[in-house]
Design a protein around this motif. Structure first.
Motif, mmCIF file in Angstrom:
data_model
loop_
_atom_site.group_PDB
_atom_site.id
_atom_site.type_symbol
_atom_site.label_atom_id
_atom_site.label_comp_id
_atom_site.label_asym_id
_atom_site.label_seq_id
_atom_site.Cartn_x
_atom_site.Cartn_y
_atom_site.Cartn_z
ATOM 1 N N TYR A 15 4.647 -3.054 -14.402
ATOM 2 C CA TYR A 15 5.937 -3.697 -14.184
ATOM 3 C C TYR A 15 5.679 -5.014 -13.484
ATOM 4 C CZ TYR A 15 10.460 -4.773 -12.136
ATOM 5 O OH TYR A 15 11.605 -5.409 -11.758
ATOM 6 N N TYR A 22 12.472 -4.253 -7.669
ATOM 7 C CA TYR A 22 11.631 -3.158 -8.130
ATOM 8 C C TYR A 22 12.444 -2.047 -8.794
ATOM 9 C CZ TYR A 22 8.067 -5.424 -5.348
ATOM 10 O OH TYR A 22 7.179 -6.336 -4.848
ATOM 11 N N SER A 23 13.610 -2.363 -9.345
ATOM 12 C CA SER A 23 14.477 -1.330 -9.928
ATOM 13 C C SER A 23 13.806 -0.623 -11.103
ATOM 14 C CB SER A 23 15.820 -1.922 -10.352
ATOM 15 O OG SER A 23 15.631 -2.940 -11.313
ATOM 16 N N ALA A 24 13.117 -1.352 -11.957
ATOM 17 C CA ALA A 24 12.434 -0.710 -13.091
ATOM 18 C C ALA A 24 11.320 0.206 -12.587
ATOM 19 C CB ALA A 24 11.874 -1.752 -14.051
ATOM 20 N N HIS A 25 10.582 -0.244 -11.591
ATOM 21 C CA HIS A 25 9.511 0.570 -11.011
ATOM 22 C C HIS A 25 10.079 1.867 -10.442
ATOM 23 C CE1 HIS A 25 5.971 1.736 -8.748
ATOM 24 N NE2 HIS A 25 6.680 1.699 -7.630
ATOM 25 N N ARG A 26 11.185 1.760 -9.728
ATOM 26 C CA ARG A 26 11.820 2.955 -9.158
ATOM 27 C C ARG A 26 12.317 3.889 -10.246
ATOM 28 N NH1 ARG A 26 14.271 -1.037 -5.374
ATOM 29 N NH2 ARG A 26 12.930 -1.014 -3.540
ATOM 30 N N SER A 27 12.812 3.328 -11.353
ATOM 31 C CA SER A 27 13.253 4.158 -12.480
ATOM 32 C C SER A 27 12.076 4.908 -13.095
ATOM 33 C CB SER A 27 13.929 3.300 -13.555
ATOM 34 O OG SER A 27 15.115 2.749 -13.070
ATOM 35 N N PHE A 28 10.953 4.217 -13.286
ATOM 36 C CA PHE A 28 9.768 4.870 -13.843
ATOM 37 C C PHE A 28 9.330 6.035 -12.957
ATOM 38 C CE2 PHE A 28 8.401 0.487 -15.662
ATOM 39 C CZ PHE A 28 9.228 0.671 -16.757
ATOM 40 N N SER A 30 11.218 7.752 -10.921
ATOM 41 C CA SER A 30 12.207 8.833 -11.006
ATOM 42 C C SER A 30 12.028 9.669 -12.277
ATOM 43 C CB SER A 30 13.628 8.273 -10.942
ATOM 44 O OG SER A 30 13.969 7.601 -12.139
ATOM 45 N N PHE A 31 11.452 9.075 -13.332
ATOM 46 C CA PHE A 31 11.171 9.819 -14.563
ATOM 47 C C PHE A 31 9.895 10.652 -14.444
ATOM 48 C CE2 PHE A 31 13.225 6.059 -16.951
ATOM 49 C CZ PHE A 31 14.488 6.600 -16.781
ATOM 50 N N TRP A 33 6.899 9.163 -14.054
ATOM 51 C CA TRP A 33 5.812 8.354 -14.593
ATOM 52 C C TRP A 33 5.108 7.630 -13.451
ATOM 53 C CZ3 TRP A 33 9.030 5.234 -18.691
ATOM 54 C CH2 TRP A 33 9.559 6.126 -19.627
ATOM 55 N N SER A 35 3.523 4.175 -12.209
ATOM 56 C CA SER A 35 3.831 2.788 -12.535
ATOM 57 C C SER A 35 2.973 1.870 -11.687
ATOM 58 C CB SER A 35 5.316 2.513 -12.271
ATOM 59 O OG SER A 35 5.635 1.173 -12.541
#
Length: 52
Positions: A15, A22-28, A30-31, A33, A35
């Motif tokens: 990312y 870092y919203s995308a990183h936090r989403s990954f 939470s899935f 994954w 990151s």
């Protein structure tokens, strides 16, 4: 007797840290994954590939 062999590949999505935080990183995360947050200035590029 034949065996099925499956290759397991581990992938870590990078990312690019930027203005969106870092919203995308936090989403990954939470899935479930892994990151990797990278600084775009530290990514090696050839002279012709640089954007100005």
């Amino acid at each position: 007797m034949s065996k099925n062999i499956f290759l397991i590949i581990k992938s870590v999505p990078p990312y690019e840290a930027g203005c969106c935080g870092y919203s995308a990183h936090r989403s990954f995360i939470s899935f479930g994954w892994n990151s990797l947050v990278v600084n775009p200035a530290d990514i090696h590029r050839k002279g012709k590939e640089r954007l100005t």
